[in-house]
Design an enzyme around this catalytic site. Structure first.
Site, short mmCIF file in Angstrom:
data_model
loop_
_atom_site.label_atom_id
_atom_site.label_comp_id
_atom_site.label_asym_id
_atom_site.label_seq_id
_atom_site.Cartn_x
_atom_site.Cartn_y
_atom_site.Cartn_z
N GLY A 1 -2.34 7.33 4.52
CA GLY A 1 -3.24 6.36 3.91
C GLY A 1 -3.42 6.65 2.45
N CYS B 1 -4.38 5.76 9.39
CA CYS B 1 -5.18 6.64 8.56
C CYS B 1 -4.96 8.08 8.99
CB CYS B 1 -6.66 6.30 8.70
SG CYS B 1 -7.02 4.59 8.30
N TYR C 1 8.39 6.48 11.53
CA TYR C 1 8.02 6.38 10.11
C TYR C 1 6.77 7.15 9.70
CZ TYR C 1 5.96 4.16 5.93
OH TYR C 1 5.36 3.93 4.72
N ASP D 1 18.15 3.33 6.88
CA ASP D 1 16.69 3.41 6.78
C ASP D 1 16.10 3.64 8.16
OD1 ASP D 1 14.27 3.59 5.53
OD2 ASP D 1 14.41 1.66 4.50
N ASP D 2 14.86 4.15 8.19
CA ASP D 2 14.23 4.39 9.49
C ASP D 2 13.88 3.07 10.16
OD1 ASP D 2 12.14 5.16 7.11
OD2 ASP D 2 11.23 3.81 8.55
N ASN E 1 -9.03 6.76 13.01
CA ASN E 1 -7.65 6.32 12.81
C ASN E 1 -7.30 5.40 13.98
OD1 ASN E 1 -4.42 7.89 13.36
ND2 ASN E 1 -4.88 5.99 12.33
N GLY E 2 -6.87 4.19 13.66
CA GLY E 2 -6.49 3.24 14.71
C GLY E 2 -7.07 1.88 14.43
O1 LIG Z 1 11.16 -3.42 5.36
P1 LIG Z 1 10.01 -2.90 4.58
O2 LIG Z 1 8.83 -3.82 4.68
O3 LIG Z 1 10.37 -2.58 3.16
O4 LIG Z 1 9.47 -1.57 5.28
C1 LIG Z 1 10.30 -0.51 5.67
C2 LIG Z 1 10.44 0.53 4.60
O5 LIG Z 1 9.15 1.05 4.23
C3 LIG Z 1 9.10 2.45 4.52
O6 LIG Z 1 9.34 3.22 3.36
P2 LIG Z 1 8.20 3.74 2.36
O7 LIG Z 1 8.61 3.50 0.97
O8 LIG Z 1 6.87 3.17 2.76
O9 LIG Z 1 8.04 5.30 2.64
P3 LIG Z 1 9.07 6.54 2.64
O10 LIG Z 1 9.23 6.99 1.21
O11 LIG Z 1 8.39 7.55 3.49
O12 LIG Z 1 10.37 6.12 3.24
C4 LIG Z 1 10.19 2.69 5.54
O13 LIG Z 1 10.66 4.03 5.46
C5 LIG Z 1 11.25 1.72 5.09
O14 LIG Z 1 11.99 2.26 4.01
N1 LIG Z 2 -4.99 2.63 9.70
C1 LIG Z 2 -6.12 2.98 10.27
O1 LIG Z 2 -6.19 3.87 11.08
C2 LIG Z 2 -7.31 2.13 9.86
C3 LIG Z 2 -8.64 2.48 10.46
C4 LIG Z 2 -9.60 1.30 10.41
N2 LIG Z 2 -9.17 0.26 11.29
C5 LIG Z 2 -9.71 0.79 8.97
O2 LIG Z 2 -9.19 -0.26 8.66
O3 LIG Z 2 -10.30 1.45 8.18
MG LIG Z 3 11.33 4.28 3.42
#
Ligand SMILES: O=P(O)(O)OC[C@H]1O[C@H](OP(=O)(O)OP(=O)(O)O)[C@H](O)[C@@H]1O
Ligand SMILES: NC(=O)CC[C@H](N)C(=O)O
Ligand SMILES: [Mg+2]
Length: 504
Positions: free
Chosen positions: A28, A2, A256, A364-365, A101-102
């Site tokens: 989020g 979050c 990410y 990809d990242d 957040n967490g």
């Molecule tokens: O293997 P997966 O389960 O698909 O997850 C990994 C992917 O999800 C994220 O992208 P995302 O579309 O969330 O965000 P971005 O546009 O910031 O890359 C991340 O950058 C990868 O591309």
């Molecule tokens: N991703 C988060 O930081 C989530 C905060 C909290 N655990 C919730 O579910 O709302």
């Molecule tokens: Mg991505």
């Protein structure tokens, strides 16, 4: 993951909090909320949706006051119900509102202890538990006007009982804003200020980009275990509240989660991603000495900086072969697998000329569930690619995350129990290469060698809080696998939810 923000200002803060939340939106997408302090009352607006959809002018007008906190939510505990959107509120002592957040790892134990203290928690959210814990400790002080030390003593007692990851902002009516970070600093938190003609305004936020966006100057990161207290008249106090604090920030923030233009714990997220590209580029050159790659293509958006550096290191052209629909949010943090799967093709589309007859290296990242990689490789082939290789700037993700990233079950992770060849086969790649964990850590550490270790459990299964065992992970699997979440969320909308909402 979050996003949180808190401000004690010298004039109305509603627009500043709103603007800060819009640049934290990538943390989020499920829900958003703002609480302001209007003299002796909280004004609250929270609902499911993006920041731009949740706050209409009529809500903004009611969010009066010079101090407030805000939250954008990506659920990692409880349900996606609007009543679990944040900030949460408790009326005693004083009236406290909290944004977190967490993710806590001893939620059940804490819930039981709160019941014994005759405290009621109305939702399944771990954040509401955290709020009640803080409230209970503040209740012990019995003061009508809190001193900074009394607030810090309460935070120290919260640290002593709580396990897991938490970066928190909380507003106490008539008193001030308290913000704190767990003893390992797993989740980020940064402090900033703004000098005005009537005095200094202070702000805390998950990422520095939120301070930049609203014209605040970065002062410093909040240290692991440290608490910040800003009284409503604008005085700043700080104290270390944990017994043995030690830095172990979540490395996935750099891979990410965080925006590249943020700095977390003195590490530029952008620079760390460029370093990841350099390390991975060097590994590809070494391990695929006789490669036949023609072009490097990123999978937008997060991997773009990494891919550009890989191309530079390998002396290969870099081409943006996929166009991203700017109106579709992040795929990985969407709530259900069906939605995530559908959104990849709505979000990304290939430019055929960049693929036709070429051997491409897609970058990809990270690969988490494999949702993106599998479809994107298919798209690259449909666009005419001869061979499709794949590089991931993060190592294989084999273990669940318990600290605020919604990867609760190992079965949903494509790399769980599989080697690189098996993963390549499933996603349909002609070859795949992953970053080594030591290289990933080094890529981030290069920017701040003072950080000796990172929270890396998704890669190595070592959980920094030392309280996560197999039975806890099994419990989490039961609770939070995709089917369980979908079932739980089925009733949302028909439930009666208890939270303040502005009626039309
Ligand atoms: O293997 P997966 O389960 O698909 O997850 C990994 C992917 O999800 C994220 O992208 P995302 O579309 O969330 O965000 P971005 O546009 O910031 O890359 C991340 O950058 C990868 O591309
Ligand atoms: N991703 C988060 O930081 C989530 C905060 C909290 N655990 C919730 O579910 O709302
Ligand atoms: Mg991505």
């Amino acid at each position: 993951m979050c996003g949180i923000v808190g401000i004690v200002g010298k004039s109305t803060v509603n627009q500043t909090i709103y603007d800060a939340l819009t640049v934290l939106q990538h943390r989020g997408q499920d829900a958003a909320g703002i609480v302001t302090v209007d003299v002796n009352a909280f004004r609250l607006r929270k609902a499911n949706g993006l920041v731009r959809d949740v706050f209409e002018p009529k809500h903004m007008q009611r969010l009066q006051g010079n101090a407030g906190i805000g939250h954008v939510r990506y659920p990692t505990a409880g349900s996606s119900s609007a009543s679990e959107a944040q900030p949460f509120y408790v009326n005693s002592p004083f009236g406290i509102s909290l944004a977190h957040n967490g993710n806590l790892t001893n939620t059940l134990e804490l819930a039981e202890s709160l019941i014994r203290k005759r405290r009621h928690v109305n939702t399944t959210s771990d954040s509401e538990i955290l709020l009640n814990l803080l409230a209970d400790e503040l209740q012990e002080t019995r003061s009508l006007s809190l001193s900074a030390d009394e607030v810090f003593d309460a935070v120290a007692k919260v640290h002593a009982q709580t396990r897991g990851a938490y970066a928190v902002t909380a507003m106490i009516i008539g008193q001030g804003l308290v913000a704190f970070r767990d003893p390992f600093g797993i989740r980020p938190l940064i402090l900033g200020k703004n000098e005005t003609a009537t005095g200094t305004e202070y702000m805390v936020a998950s990422e520095s980009v939120a301070l930049d966006a609203v014209g605040f100057e970065v002062m410093r990161d909040v240290a692991p275990g440290e608490a910040i207290y800003i009284s409503l008249d604008g005085q700043l106090f700080t104290r270390q509240c944990a017994v043995e604090p030690s830095y172990a920030p979540c490395i996935f923030e750099f891979v990410y989660f965080a925006r590249p233009d943020s700095s977390i714990d003195k590490v530029s997220v952008y620079a760390s991603r460029v370093n990841m590209g350099a390390k991975l580029g060097a590994k590809i050159k070494k391990e695929w000495e006789d490669h036949d790659i023609d072009v490097v293509i990123p999978i937008p958006e997060t991997s773009c900086d990494i891919a550009l550096e890989i191309a530079r290191c390998m002396d290969l052209p870099y081409r943006q072969g996929f166009v991203k629909n700017r109106y579709i949010g992040r795929t990985f943090i969407m709530p259900g697998q069906q939605e995530r799967k559908k959104s990849v093709r709505r979000k990304l589309n290939a430019i055929n000329t960049e693929f036709k007859g070429k051997n491409v290296l897609l970058v990809d990242d990270s690969i988490v569930r494999g949702t993106t990689s599998e479809q994107i490789i298919e798209m690259a082939r449909e666009a005419g690619a001869k061979k499709v290789y794949f590089a991931s700037a993060a190592p294989e993700i084999r273990f669940p995350n318990v600290y605020g990233i919604d990867m609760p079950t190992s079965n949903e992770l494509i790399a769980h129990g599989r080697d690189a060849d098996e993963i390549a086969k499933i996603i349909g790649a002609d070859g795949i290469i992953f970053q080594d964990l030591t290289d990933l850590v080094e890529a981030v550490r290069m920017e701040n060698p003072d950080i000796k270790r990172f929270e890396t459990s998704v890669f190595d299964g070592h959980y920094i809080t030392n309280d996560v065992n197999q039975s806890y992970l099994d419990h989490l699997t039961q609770l939070r696998n995709d089917d369980a979440k979908a079932n739980r969320n089925k009733d949302i909308g028909t439930n009666l939810e208890m939270h303040n909402e502005c009626h039309p």
